[in-house]
Each structure stands twice: as structure tokens, then as C-alpha cells.
Design a protein around this motif. Structure first.
Motif, short mmCIF file in Angstrom:
data_model
loop_
_atom_site.label_atom_id
_atom_site.label_comp_id
_atom_site.label_asym_id
_atom_site.label_seq_id
_atom_site.Cartn_x
_atom_site.Cartn_y
_atom_site.Cartn_z
N TYR A 63 0.84 -1.19 0.00
CA TYR A 63 0.00 0.00 0.00
C TYR A 63 0.88 1.24 0.00
CZ TYR A 63 -3.34 -3.52 1.63
OH TYR A 63 -4.10 -4.65 1.77
N LEU A 64 0.64 2.15 -0.93
CA LEU A 64 1.37 3.40 -1.02
C LEU A 64 0.43 4.57 -0.76
CD1 LEU A 64 3.36 2.70 -4.32
CD2 LEU A 64 4.03 2.11 -1.98
N GLY B 115 -4.02 6.96 -1.01
CA GLY B 115 -4.23 8.39 -0.82
C GLY B 115 -3.43 8.94 0.35
N LYS B 116 -3.10 10.21 0.26
CA LYS B 116 -2.33 10.89 1.30
C LYS B 116 -3.11 10.90 2.62
CE LYS B 116 -0.12 15.34 2.34
NZ LYS B 116 0.12 16.73 1.84
N GLY B 117 -2.42 10.51 3.70
CA GLY B 117 -3.03 10.52 5.02
C GLY B 117 -3.88 9.30 5.34
N ALA B 118 -4.03 8.37 4.39
CA ALA B 118 -4.89 7.21 4.63
C ALA B 118 -4.17 6.11 5.40
CB ALA B 118 -5.42 6.66 3.31
N PRO C 269 -7.78 5.67 -4.77
CA PRO C 269 -7.35 6.69 -5.72
C PRO C 269 -6.53 6.22 -6.92
CG PRO C 269 -6.99 7.43 -3.45
CD PRO C 269 -7.34 5.98 -3.38
N GLN C 270 -5.52 5.35 -6.70
CA GLN C 270 -4.57 5.07 -7.78
C GLN C 270 -4.11 3.62 -7.80
OE1 GLN C 270 -1.82 8.05 -6.25
NE2 GLN C 270 -2.00 9.21 -8.17
#
Length: 327
Positions: free
Chosen positions: A12-13, A44-47, A263-264
Motif C-alpha cells: 500500500y502506497l 491516498g495521502k493521510g490514509a 485513488p490510484q
């Protein structure tokens, strides 16, 4: 256990932009020979917990790394010796696609397409909508990519002598941009997944061995017949290869599927399929699942809060964690 004993990795990134850099460290740790299978997504950022940029979990079969490396200088212990002497099944085997082929995409990272444990359970790497010969994402949006993901998964299983009828569970990722809180997308995705399961992703048994050198992909679908209906009728009239077609029809309505929006995904994909399957040998000894479990989840990006938002629809027990008193 050692890194070589790892069979499967969920990576996970926080952002898919970290993909190339992480792969260098990943390859240095796990190695590039007989690596574990893997799925990789950006949430996602912060997830990720604690605002981390990388998180992974691993599945391990003890000493399987040494089992697959018989020339290793380290002396085998009793467990490895017993596994090598077992004539009935291999402790672990790996399918690693490293060159352009007509049937499965080249691995876009340091991982294997499949790892089989004890000749019974297959951990399939996450499959995205890449066209194998060109290594480009197929045109047509998320539906086409999701369909191609299932086709790629079916092709890998065909190379192992199995099919989508042998699936035990599935995890399907769809881009958050596609979902956009539209419940209709979930319904369409479930219908498409069931159809792919019922038709083995449009891949006929023996596809990998029998179609080497063929051209258009459309000629390979449904066993060379013009459409799905004709293929299914011919399967019935020919005995359906010991009931595989019936098993696939059952799988379409019974396989536990978890659908997740995030997200990605790698190389700009907007759909990905990850499967755990029984080997064909093990599947022949198992009955089909008698229940339907299709769940949907949405991973949301948290901006600046450092909190994790998993819209799972139930209380996972972690939503109200009290902090320890400061002494």
C-alpha cells in the motif's frame, strides 16, 4: 522465516508516484529470483496509519524459500528434507512472467504472477487491464480494463492448469474517480465480475498452449466460437470438460468478492483484480461455496488530519481507541 519465504505481499502506497522508488528497495529486500506475488495500490495521502507513505503485509510459508533453492549452501533442516521427499505435492512453486507474451502481461514490478503453496492454494498477483502483447492499457474505460483484468487472471490460471472456476475469493479495486459515490457503478462492476467468472474471462481451456502464434485476441475468446451463447451451448453438448462450465456458472453467484474504491493503481490503471484460488487438483476435491458475499468499500483521502477513513459500513472496533494516560 526469511524474505525468501514470503509468498504474497499487499503493498500500500500513499501515492503511486512512489512506485518506482519503492520497487528498488522492495527488490533489494525480497530479491528478483522467485519473488513473492503481489498487489500494489495507492490509498491516498493521510490514509495509511500514522501518516506513513508505505505499508505492506506478507503471507509466509516457512522455509519455502530454501525449498525452491536446492543449491543453497545452507544445510536443509528436517522440515525441508521431508518436503523435498514428498512425492504428492510441492511445498511451493512460482510462475514468473519475465518476457512479452500473447497470454499474460509482463510483471510491472519485482514480483511473480502466481505462487502456489502445497500444490493446493494459488495466490495470484493483482491483474490490471494491460494488453499482453503491447503492454498498454486497453481502451474503453473502467469496464474494458476490468474485463481485461479478469481475462489476464484467467490466462495465468490456464497456464497453471486451472480456471476462474477454481477461485476461492476475490478483491476488486476500482478508481475512486470512477465510483464518485455512484451506486450504479458498484452494481455494474458486480455484474461484470460475475459474467467474467461465468465465462472464464473469455478464455478457453488450453488457451496458453494452443494459441501460440495466433493473431487477433477476438479469435481466442469463447473457444473460437462467435459469441458466449454458442460457446456455452457447445460446452454443454461436449460434456463441458468434466463439469468446469457448470462450476464457472456456480462461481459467478457464489464467489466472495470485496469491491474497493481507491485513488490510484500502477501505470495509470483504473481497475485491478486480485484472486486466491484452489489449484485444479485441490478444486476437484472441494465443493463450491454455498453463499454469496459481495461487499463494497471506499478508501477516502484524508487531507492533513492523519486519520484513516475506511467506509466499511460496520464498527471494526478501532474507531474509538482511547489514548493511554500520560505519566
Amino acid at each position: 522465516a526469511t524474505p525468501q519465504d514470503v509468498v504474497y505481499v499487499h503493498l500500500y502506497l500513499s501515492n503511486i508516484g512512489h512506485f518506482a522508488k519503492i520497487n528498488k528497495h522492495y527488490s533489494a529486500f525480497f530479491g528478483s529470483v522467485l519473488p513473492p506475488s503481489r498487489s500494489c495500490v495507492a490509498v491516498g495521502k493521510g490514509a495509511l496509519p500514522g501518516g506513513q507513505r508505505v505499508m505492506l503485509d506478507c503471507m509466509i510459508q516457512r522455509v519455502s524459500g530454501r525449498y525452491m533453492r536446492p543449491n543453497c549452501e545452507i544445510k536443509d533442516d528436517a522440515f525441508v528434507q521431508a518436503a523435498r521427499n514428498n512425492p504428492h505435492h510441492a511445498l511451493r512453486s512460482t510462475l514468473h512472467v519475465q518476457s512479452i507474451s500473447h497470454w499474460a502481461p509482463v510483471c510491472v514490478g519485482p514480483y511473480s504472477q502466481a505462487n502456489t503453496v502445497r500444490a493446493g492454494v494459488i495466490f495470484l498477483a493483482g491483474q490490471i487491464g494491460l494488453d499482453p502483447p503491447t503492454m498498454k492499457l486497453v481502451d474503453g474505460g473502467w469496464k474494458s480494463q476490468l474485463t481485461q483484468s479478469w481475462t489476464n487472471a484467467a490466462s495465468v490460471l490456464d497456464a497453471l492448469g486451472g480456471s476462474l472456476a477454481d477461485c476461492l475469493s476475490g478483491l476488486v479495486y476500482i478508481s475512486s474517480d470512477v465510483v464518485s459515490n455512484d451506486d450504479a457503478v458498484w452494481d455494474e462492476a458486480v455484474t461484470l465480475c460475475r459474467r467474467s467468472l461465468q465465462t472464464n474471462g473469455g478464455v478457453s481451456a488450453g488457451y496458453v498452449d494452443d494459441t501460440v502464434g495466433k493473431g487477433d485476441d477476438d479469435d481466442d475468446k469463447y473457444g473460437g466460437y462467435e459469441d458466449e451463447g454458442t460457446w456455452r451451448e457447445m460446452c454443454k453438448s461436449q460434456g463441458s470438460n468434466n463439469g468446469d462450465e457448470d462450476k464457472m456458472s456456480e462461481a459467478g453467484g457464489s464467489l466472495p468478492l470485496l469491491l474497493v474504491a481507491l485513488p490510484q493503481m500502477p501505470v495509470g490503471a483504473i481497475a485491478e483484480v486480485e484472486l486466491v484460488c484452489a489449484s485444479n487438483r485441490a478444486s476437484s476435491c472441494l465443493g463450491g461455496c454455498s453463499f454469496l458475499s459481495t461487499a463494497c468499500s471506499n478508501v477516502q483521502e484524508v487531507r492533513g488530519s492523519g486519520e484513516l477513513l475506511w467506509d466499511t459500513g460496520y464498527d471494526d472496533g478501532d474507531s474509538k481507541v482511547e489514548e493511554e494516560p500520560q505519566i
